[in-house]
Write a protein that holds these residues in place. Structure first.
Motif, PDB file in Angstrom:
ATOM      1  N   LYS A   1       0.831  -1.209   0.000  1.00 29.44           N
ATOM      2  CA  LYS A   1       0.000   0.000   0.000  1.00 29.44           C
ATOM      3  C   LYS A   1       0.865   1.258   0.000  1.00 29.44           C
ATOM      4  CE  LYS A   1      -3.726   2.357   2.302  1.00 29.44           C
ATOM      5  NZ  LYS A   1      -4.346   2.712   3.530  1.00 29.44           N
TER       6      LYS A   1
ATOM      7  N   GLN B   1       2.761   1.535  -3.304  1.00 28.51           N
ATOM      8  CA  GLN B   1       1.868   1.957  -4.390  1.00 28.51           C
ATOM      9  C   GLN B   1       1.544   3.445  -4.291  1.00 28.51           C
ATOM     10  OE1 GLN B   1      -0.859  -1.852  -4.449  1.00 28.51           O
ATOM     11  NE2 GLN B   1      -1.309  -0.539  -6.185  1.00 28.51           N
ATOM     12  N   GLU B   2       1.263   3.927  -3.085  1.00 26.97           N
ATOM     13  CA  GLU B   2       0.965   5.354  -2.924  1.00 26.97           C
ATOM     14  C   GLU B   2       2.164   6.204  -3.333  1.00 26.97           C
ATOM     15  OE1 GLU B   2      -0.357   6.002   1.095  1.00 26.97           O
ATOM     16  OE2 GLU B   2      -2.143   4.751   0.825  1.00 26.97           O
TER      17      GLU B   2
ATOM     18  N   ASP C   1      -5.456  -2.631  -6.595  1.00 26.33           N
ATOM     19  CA  ASP C   1      -5.161  -3.021  -5.223  1.00 26.33           C
ATOM     20  C   ASP C   1      -4.364  -4.324  -5.211  1.00 26.33           C
ATOM     21  OD1 ASP C   1      -5.102  -3.760  -2.546  1.00 26.33           O
ATOM     22  OD2 ASP C   1      -7.196  -3.206  -2.183  1.00 26.33           O
TER      23      ASP C   1
ATOM     24  N   ALA D   1       2.880  10.253 -11.212  1.00 26.55           N
ATOM     25  CA  ALA D   1       1.795  11.153 -11.603  1.00 26.55           C
ATOM     26  C   ALA D   1       2.324  12.354 -12.376  1.00 26.55           C
ATOM     27  CB  ALA D   1       1.024  11.615 -10.371  1.00 26.55           C
TER      28      ALA D   1
ATOM     29  N   ALA E   1       0.100   0.755  -9.436  1.00 29.37           N
ATOM     30  CA  ALA E   1      -0.171   2.039  -8.789  1.00 29.37           C
ATOM     31  C   ALA E   1      -0.792   3.051  -9.749  1.00 29.37           C
ATOM     32  CB  ALA E   1       1.112   2.615  -8.188  1.00 29.37           C
ATOM     33  N   ILE E   2      -0.223   3.176 -10.937  1.00 28.94           N
ATOM     34  CA  ILE E   2      -0.743   4.183 -11.867  1.00 28.94           C
ATOM     35  C   ILE E   2      -2.109   3.799 -12.418  1.00 28.94           C
ATOM     36  CG2 ILE E   2       1.562   5.033 -12.465  1.00 28.94           C
ATOM     37  CD1 ILE E   2       1.164   3.581 -15.202  1.00 28.94           C
ATOM     38  N   ASN E   3      -2.481   2.525 -12.246  1.00 32.47           N
ATOM     39  CA  ASN E   3      -3.792   2.064 -12.694  1.00 32.47           C
ATOM     40  C   ASN E   3      -4.775   1.881 -11.532  1.00 32.47           C
ATOM     41  OD1 ASN E   3      -3.683   1.589 -15.698  1.00 32.47           O
ATOM     42  ND2 ASN E   3      -1.802   0.591 -15.039  1.00 32.47           N
ATOM     43  N   ASN E   4      -4.377   2.360 -10.348  1.00 31.17           N
ATOM     44  CA  ASN E   4      -5.227   2.275  -9.151  1.00 31.17           C
ATOM     45  C   ASN E   4      -5.705   0.863  -8.861  1.00 31.17           C
ATOM     46  OD1 ASN E   4      -5.177   5.116  -8.565  1.00 31.17           O
ATOM     47  ND2 ASN E   4      -6.522   5.371 -10.335  1.00 31.17           N
TER      48      ASN E   4
ATOM     49  N   ALA F   1       2.591   5.950  -7.182  1.00 32.59           N
ATOM     50  CA  ALA F   1       1.520   6.682  -7.873  1.00 32.59           C
ATOM     51  C   ALA F   1       1.828   8.175  -7.864  1.00 32.59           C
ATOM     52  CB  ALA F   1       0.174   6.402  -7.205  1.00 32.59           C
ATOM     53  N   GLN F   2       2.264   8.665  -6.712  1.00 30.46           N
ATOM     54  CA  GLN F   2       2.627  10.082  -6.606  1.00 30.46           C
ATOM     55  C   GLN F   2       3.846  10.386  -7.470  1.00 30.46           C
ATOM     56  OE1 GLN F   2       3.323  11.296  -2.564  1.00 30.46           O
ATOM     57  NE2 GLN F   2       4.087  13.295  -3.152  1.00 30.46           N
TER      58      GLN F   2
END
Length: 112
Positions: free
Chosen positions: A6, A9-10, A81, A17, A76-79, A13-14
């Motif tokens: 988690k 991934q966060e 889980d 982005a 992560a970039i595809n949201n 993703a950041q």
């Protein structure tokens, strides 16, 4: 320090982005490249290829970390889980192959 999917991934993703379009394909190409680098190290370790690195264990773990990075970044970039999916897939495999314990049970047992 422990890392969990988690948090990773966060973070990724950041991090990704800020990149423009095409990042998904770029991440996948890097993932494939890193898999090839793991294959290279394994070939060296097995003697099928001449060794050109001093510490193959360090090289192997570095390349595996790169694979994890790019695979998790794609999720992560595809949201997606990953934690949920890993637990679900492991439970299904545990049933299919008759394992005595699945990952969820292992984690629960470990923390008792």
């Amino acid at each position: 320090m422990q890392v969990n999917f988690k948090d990773l991934q966060e973070y990724l993703a950041q991090h990704y982005a800020q990149h423009s379009n095409g990042v998904e394909t770029s991440l996948f190409m890097k993932l494939v490249e890193e898999v090839g680098e793991v294959a290279e190290v394994l070939n060296q370790r097995s003697g099928r290829k001449s060794q050109d690195k001093d510490d193959l264990d360090k090289e192997l773990v570095t390349e595996i970390a790169d694979i994890i990075h790019y695979a998790v970044a794609l999720a992560a970039i595809n949201n997606l889980d990953l934690t949920k999916t890993i637990l679900e897939k492991d439970k299904a495999a545990s049933i299919k192959y008759g394992h005595s314990m699945n990952l969820t049970e292992f984690i629960q047992h470990k923390h008792q």
